[in-house]
Write a protein that holds these residues in place. Sequence first.
Motif, mmCIF file in Angstrom:
data_model
loop_
_atom_site.group_PDB
_atom_site.id
_atom_site.type_symbol
_atom_site.label_atom_id
_atom_site.label_comp_id
_atom_site.label_asym_id
_atom_site.label_seq_id
_atom_site.Cartn_x
_atom_site.Cartn_y
_atom_site.Cartn_z
ATOM 1 N N THR A 62 0.844 -1.195 0.000
ATOM 2 C CA THR A 62 0.000 0.000 0.000
ATOM 3 C C THR A 62 0.878 1.243 0.000
ATOM 4 O O THR A 62 2.026 1.205 0.462
ATOM 5 N N LEU A 63 0.316 2.313 -0.489
ATOM 6 C CA LEU A 63 1.027 3.584 -0.456
ATOM 7 C C LEU A 63 1.306 3.990 0.980
ATOM 8 O O LEU A 63 2.414 4.415 1.312
ATOM 9 N N ALA A 64 0.313 3.824 1.848
ATOM 10 C CA ALA A 64 0.514 4.168 3.263
ATOM 11 C C ALA A 64 1.658 3.351 3.858
ATOM 12 O O ALA A 64 2.463 3.870 4.630
ATOM 13 N N GLY A 65 1.756 2.093 3.490
ATOM 14 C CA GLY A 65 2.823 1.231 4.004
ATOM 15 C C GLY A 65 4.199 1.669 3.545
ATOM 16 O O GLY A 65 5.144 1.714 4.347
ATOM 17 N N VAL A 66 4.337 2.018 2.262
ATOM 18 C CA VAL A 66 5.665 2.430 1.784
ATOM 19 C C VAL A 66 6.022 3.815 2.319
ATOM 20 O O VAL A 66 7.197 4.086 2.590
ATOM 21 N N LEU A 67 5.015 4.683 2.505
ATOM 22 C CA LEU A 67 5.302 5.987 3.117
ATOM 23 C C LEU A 67 5.732 5.831 4.577
ATOM 24 O O LEU A 67 6.640 6.533 5.036
ATOM 25 N N ALA A 68 5.105 4.909 5.294
ATOM 26 C CA ALA A 68 5.495 4.659 6.694
ATOM 27 C C ALA A 68 6.915 4.106 6.762
ATOM 28 O O ALA A 68 7.706 4.502 7.631
ATOM 29 N N ASP A 69 7.249 3.195 5.865
ATOM 30 C CA ASP A 69 8.609 2.661 5.824
ATOM 31 C C ASP A 69 9.608 3.778 5.528
ATOM 32 O O ASP A 69 10.655 3.866 6.171
#
Length: 185
Positions: A108-115
């Motif tokens: 997810t975009l949210a997941g890669v942004l969090a990483d």
Amino acid sequence: MTVNELATPEQADAPVVTGERADLLEALAKQRHFLRFTTRDLTDEQARLRTTAGELCLGGLIKHVADVERNWAGFILEGPSAMPDFTAMTEADWARRADEFRLLPEETLAGVLADYAEVARRTDELVAALPDLDAGHPLPKAPWFEPGARWSARRVLLHVIAETAQHSGHADIVRESLDGAKSMG
């Protein structure tokens, strides 16, 4: 703009630095901000879309820049052993590396942004804690590096800033092609 104005909430508690380190971190924070900004208000599906003749998508660019920053931070701490040996990579290795530029169906975009935010936080802490920006290591083996060259921590940080800025520009073009939104102007 200051580092604190550009920081994500996770980075707001970062150690206070001054001088050259503050300048380096501020430049990096600014480029990170512009890269993240290109993904504002997007769905995962939009972040997966290729909008130009190239293979780049916004989610993949975030993943790639996070991985680049993570690897170079590892290099600052551990030297070339923290980086892939690009001269020994197989076709399968290169295929896996190509996935770094895509937002895969399970991501997810949210997941890669969090990483990316976590990678940024760790890099900022590393820069604040480094005893010497002049300390360096020989570069890893890669066809694009001069054999026997060494980079200091400072040179690595300048490279990460340049890489982030370059891909922020790519992301801006991809986003403008997607829906006309721009980072500036």
